[in-house]
Motif scaffolding. Structure first.
Motif, mmCIF file in Angstrom:
data_model
loop_
_atom_site.group_PDB
_atom_site.id
_atom_site.type_symbol
_atom_site.label_atom_id
_atom_site.label_comp_id
_atom_site.label_asym_id
_atom_site.label_seq_id
_atom_site.Cartn_x
_atom_site.Cartn_y
_atom_site.Cartn_z
ATOM 1 N N THR A 1 78.046 44.434 -22.289
ATOM 2 C CA THR A 1 79.122 43.765 -21.558
ATOM 3 C C THR A 1 80.290 43.583 -22.513
ATOM 4 O OG1 THR A 1 77.860 41.737 -21.929
ATOM 5 C CG2 THR A 1 77.940 42.525 -19.688
ATOM 6 N N GLU B 1 82.659 41.423 -23.703
ATOM 7 C CA GLU B 1 82.857 39.975 -23.682
ATOM 8 C C GLU B 1 84.243 39.625 -24.209
ATOM 9 O OE1 GLU B 1 80.564 37.904 -22.610
ATOM 10 O OE2 GLU B 1 78.638 38.927 -22.804
ATOM 11 N N ALA C 1 79.618 37.876 -28.483
ATOM 12 C CA ALA C 1 80.342 36.654 -28.126
ATOM 13 C C ALA C 1 79.492 35.395 -28.329
ATOM 14 C CB ALA C 1 80.807 36.737 -26.682
ATOM 15 N N SER D 1 74.967 42.972 -15.155
ATOM 16 C CA SER D 1 75.031 41.943 -16.189
ATOM 17 C C SER D 1 73.641 41.644 -16.727
ATOM 18 C CB SER D 1 75.668 40.667 -15.648
ATOM 19 O OG SER D 1 74.718 39.962 -14.895
#
Ligand code: SAM
Ligand code: SF4
Length: 399
Positions: free
Chosen positions: A225, A227, A54, A2
């Protein structure tokens, strides 16, 4: 793997929906004499919405941007009635702050300069998208005191930029970088992404090489990532895109090798800087210092209080321009919550977690040391090179 894209750590508080009740005066901490040294300003507009993003953002609507700029300065005025603000760092993030016109940015920056004592200012960052920084805009930003620009390059490969839905190609990104240099910026960050669908290790190597050749002072390299509530999330959930943990680890390892060999210090999992150029603003977050957030969705933390502004810029503007608070209800942070947050954030940094924060975790720390994932350094516990690739799993054991 992450990332810590925490230019304003909004992810740590529940999003405040537009329909939530308005902030009551009791939701705000009492006025304090202690001065606030870090300011975040959220500009949500984007010319185009990227399918993986996001962050709170909305399509650029030119009919709203002047009212928005007025609201930002009005909120700054409201905030100055409750807090003494003497910023060491200011961070204009987004969204895309440079989606505003040169005249609007001038209005905002002059407004900040008129309202704040900037004699302690060390760093004033603005996020910019390639293609939205003309030579004139770059010169204006520099003239009005911005010291650092974070340029969202993501990749120099046109094919990948297309996949990411970016509205620029590699050549335009390079032109933007050169415009910033020509305007006098001597502190430029380049944002890159890896682990992209279809991205090869050779493409990543080439992207790192091109970045190094341009000699930015700072590089942020984020692993993609997926999201929630993004188009990429849906494509991942349907099986079209797949995450490959081993592949991501290989990309991460290559970033560390190439950037460290080129003289960058790996001072946080996703961040590399030439000596003296690590981000002062982000460091303040990681160390748990107080900060105020201005603008829709911006998070503030002062002492034990944390709150988030409403995540809808139209409601934000209406509230602020009618002299109401844009703040959501907020929460009180306990010592334990603060300690947990400090562990999660400092573990990812070069200086590591203080031994006192991990004093209740002796069995875990000993095991990680035995596994060569952690090491002791100056009374702190620091991730080893092997540990950096497994930072999330190590952090989980402490949380
Ligand atoms: C606030 S965002 C965007 C700033 C700017 N609007 C841009 O797009 O260049 C800061 C950085 O976060 C990274 N980012 C955004 N969404 C991501 C995701 N889903 N996975 C990994 N990195 C992401 C990108 O590198 C981006 O430049
Ligand atoms: S990545 Fe940047 S440009 Fe793309 S939608 Fe998010 S904030 Fe806007």
């Amino acid at each position: 793997m992450s990332n810590s894209r925490n230019h304003n750590p909004g992810a740590v508080v529940a999003a405040v929906s537009a329909s939530e009740p308005r902030a009551k005066s009791g939701d705000m901490p009492a006025a304090t004499d202690a001065s606030i040294r870090h300011l975040y300003v959220h500009i949500p507009f984007c010319a185009r919405i990227c399918p993986y993003c996001a962050f709170y953002k909305d399509l650029l609507d030119r009919s709203q941007t002047w009212r928005f700029c007025e609201a930002i300065l009005r909120e700054l005025d409201q905030t100055r009635r409750s807090f003494v603000i003497s910023p060491e760092t200011i961070y204009f993030g987004g969204g895309t702050p440079t989606a505003l016109t040169t005249a609007q940015l001038e209005f905002l920056l002059r407004g900040f300069r008129e309202r704040l004592d900037l004699s302690f200012l060390e760093e004033w960052t603005i996020e910019a998208n390639p293609g939205s920084v003309s030579m004139r805009k770059a010169a204006l930003l520099r003239k009005l005191g911005v010291t650092r620009v974070s340029l969202g390059v993501q990749s120099w490969e046109d094919e990948l930029l297309k996949l990411l839905g970016r509205d620029h190609n590699g050549r335009q990104a390079e032109e933007s970088f050169r415009s910033l240099r020509a305007a006098g910026f001597s502190n430029i960050n380049v944002d890159l992404m890896f682990g992209l669908p279809g991205q090869t290790i050779d493409q990543w190597k080439a992207t790192l090489g091109t970045s190094v050749a341009l000699q930015p002072e700072h590089v942020s390299a984020y692993c993609l990532t997926y999201e929630e509530d993004t188009e990429f999330f849906v494509r991942h959930a349907s099986g079209e895109f797949r995450q490959d943990a081993d592949g991501d680890a290989e990309f991460f390892d290559m970033a560390m090798s190439i950037l460290e060999n080129a003289g960058y210090e790996h001072y946080e999992i996703s961040n590399y800087a030439r000596p003296g150029f690590s981000s002062v603003h982000n460091r303040a977050y990681w160390l748990g210092e107080d900060y105020l957030g201005i603008g829709p969705s911006a998070v503030s933390t002062v002492d034990t209080r944390r709150w988030q502004n409403v995540c809808d810029y139209r409601i934000y503007i209406d509230r602020v321009l009618s002299a109401q608070s844009p703040r959501g209800p907020g929460e009180t942070l306990t010592d334990e919550m603060k300690r947990m947050e400090r562990i999660a954030l400092t573990l990812r940094t070069r200086d590591g977690v203080s031994a006192s924060d991990l004093k209740h975790f002796a069995p875990q720390t000993n095991e990680f040391i035995a596994l060569d994932l952690l090491r002791e350094s100056n009374g702190n516990f620091v991730l080893t090179r092997k540990g950096k690739a497994l930072a999330d799993s190590v952090a989980e054991a402490f949380l």
